[in-house]
Design an enzyme around this catalytic site. Structure first.
Site, PDB file in Angstrom:
ATOM      1  N   GLY A   8       0.831  -1.193   0.000  1.00 25.12           N
ATOM      2  CA  GLY A   8       0.000   0.000   0.000  1.00 25.12           C
ATOM      3  C   GLY A   8       0.865   1.242   0.000  1.00 25.12           C
ATOM      4  N   ASP A   9       0.185   2.367  -0.066  1.00 27.09           N
ATOM      5  CA  ASP A   9       0.821   3.678  -0.103  1.00 27.09           C
ATOM      6  C   ASP A   9       0.313   4.458   1.111  1.00 27.09           C
ATOM      7  OD1 ASP A   9       1.451   6.373  -0.565  1.00 27.09           O
ATOM      8  OD2 ASP A   9       1.090   6.235  -2.720  1.00 27.09           O
ATOM      9  N   PHE A  10       1.206   4.790   2.039  1.00 30.82           N
ATOM     10  CA  PHE A  10       0.734   5.426   3.280  1.00 30.82           C
ATOM     11  C   PHE A  10       0.171   6.817   3.051  1.00 30.82           C
ATOM     12  CE2 PHE A  10       5.483   6.011   3.729  1.00 30.82           C
ATOM     13  CZ  PHE A  10       5.545   7.390   3.608  1.00 30.82           C
ATOM     14  N   HIS A  36      10.807  13.362   7.599  1.00 30.21           N
ATOM     15  CA  HIS A  36      11.539  14.459   6.957  1.00 30.21           C
ATOM     16  C   HIS A  36      11.123  14.690   5.508  1.00 30.21           C
ATOM     17  CE1 HIS A  36      14.406  10.987   6.125  1.00 30.21           C
ATOM     18  NE2 HIS A  36      14.115  11.434   4.909  1.00 30.21           N
TER      19      HIS A  36
END
Length: 195
Positions: free
Chosen positions: A81-83, A102
């Site tokens: 998945g893609d956070f 960052h």
């Protein structure tokens, strides 16, 4: 890049995992965990712990191979998945954001902290590893230089002070925010608890 980051980071990962008392946790969620460098270090340091490694689909296959080679694949669930877009896997009591904040703006970090809070079990904790700057924003020096890198190479990234990180975590609903480790090599740790 992922392979190079593993080679460069495995010594520090072992040091970080060895310096953080994770005995009270049973299941780690390694968010953006790459090929498993920190998952491996935490599982080696904590033999009773299991983990879920969450990263992009194309990275998960690299993590699977590395974890298999390390003999740890049976202790790790792999979730693609893609956070930035997807909710995080639930059921863990410790979530690790290692060298993630960052690259994000404060708003992106707040959204991510809220996702982490939703995913964590009650009483669970978030652990952030990154440069944590002093109030002058000049120490650690490597963090100040890294902030310039983020200014040039990201839309909103930066290195953050402890006060800035604490504010974001508290706005996301975390409590007991603590700076548990300081250092010069992107080896600072901030911990906070989900009530």
């Amino acid at each position: 890049f992922i392979g190079a980051m593993h080679v460069v980071g495995r010594g520090l990962a072992a040091e970080i995992a060895g310096s953080f008392d994770a005995d009270r946790f049973s299941r780690l969620l390694d968010i953006g965990g790459g090929s498993g460098t920190y998952t491996i270090a935490f599982l080696r340091e904590n033999p009773k712990m299991t983990a879920v490694l969450f990263d992009l689909r194309r990275v998960i296959s690299m993590a699977r191979e590395r974890l298999r080679a390390e003999g740890l694949l049976k202790r790790v669930g792999l979730a693609a998945g893609d956070f930035y877009r997807d909710e995080l896997p639930a059921g863990c009591d410790l979530a690790l954001l290692s060298a993630i904040i960052h690259q994000n703006s404060p708003a992106e970090n707040l959204a991510l902290f809220r996702k982490v809070r939703r995913a964590l079990e009650p009483g669970g904790a978030i652990l952030i590893r990154d440069h944590i700057m002093d109030e002058s924003r000049t120490n650690p020096p490597a963090g100040a230089l890294f902030a310039l890198n983020m200014l040039v190479n990201t839309d909103g990234g930066d290195t953050y002070t402890f006060a800035e990180v604490r504010k974001g975590l508290e706005r996301a609903g975390f409590v007991d925010v603590r700076l548990v480790r300081t250092g010069e090599r992107m080896d600072c740790l901030v911990e906070a608890r989900k009530p």
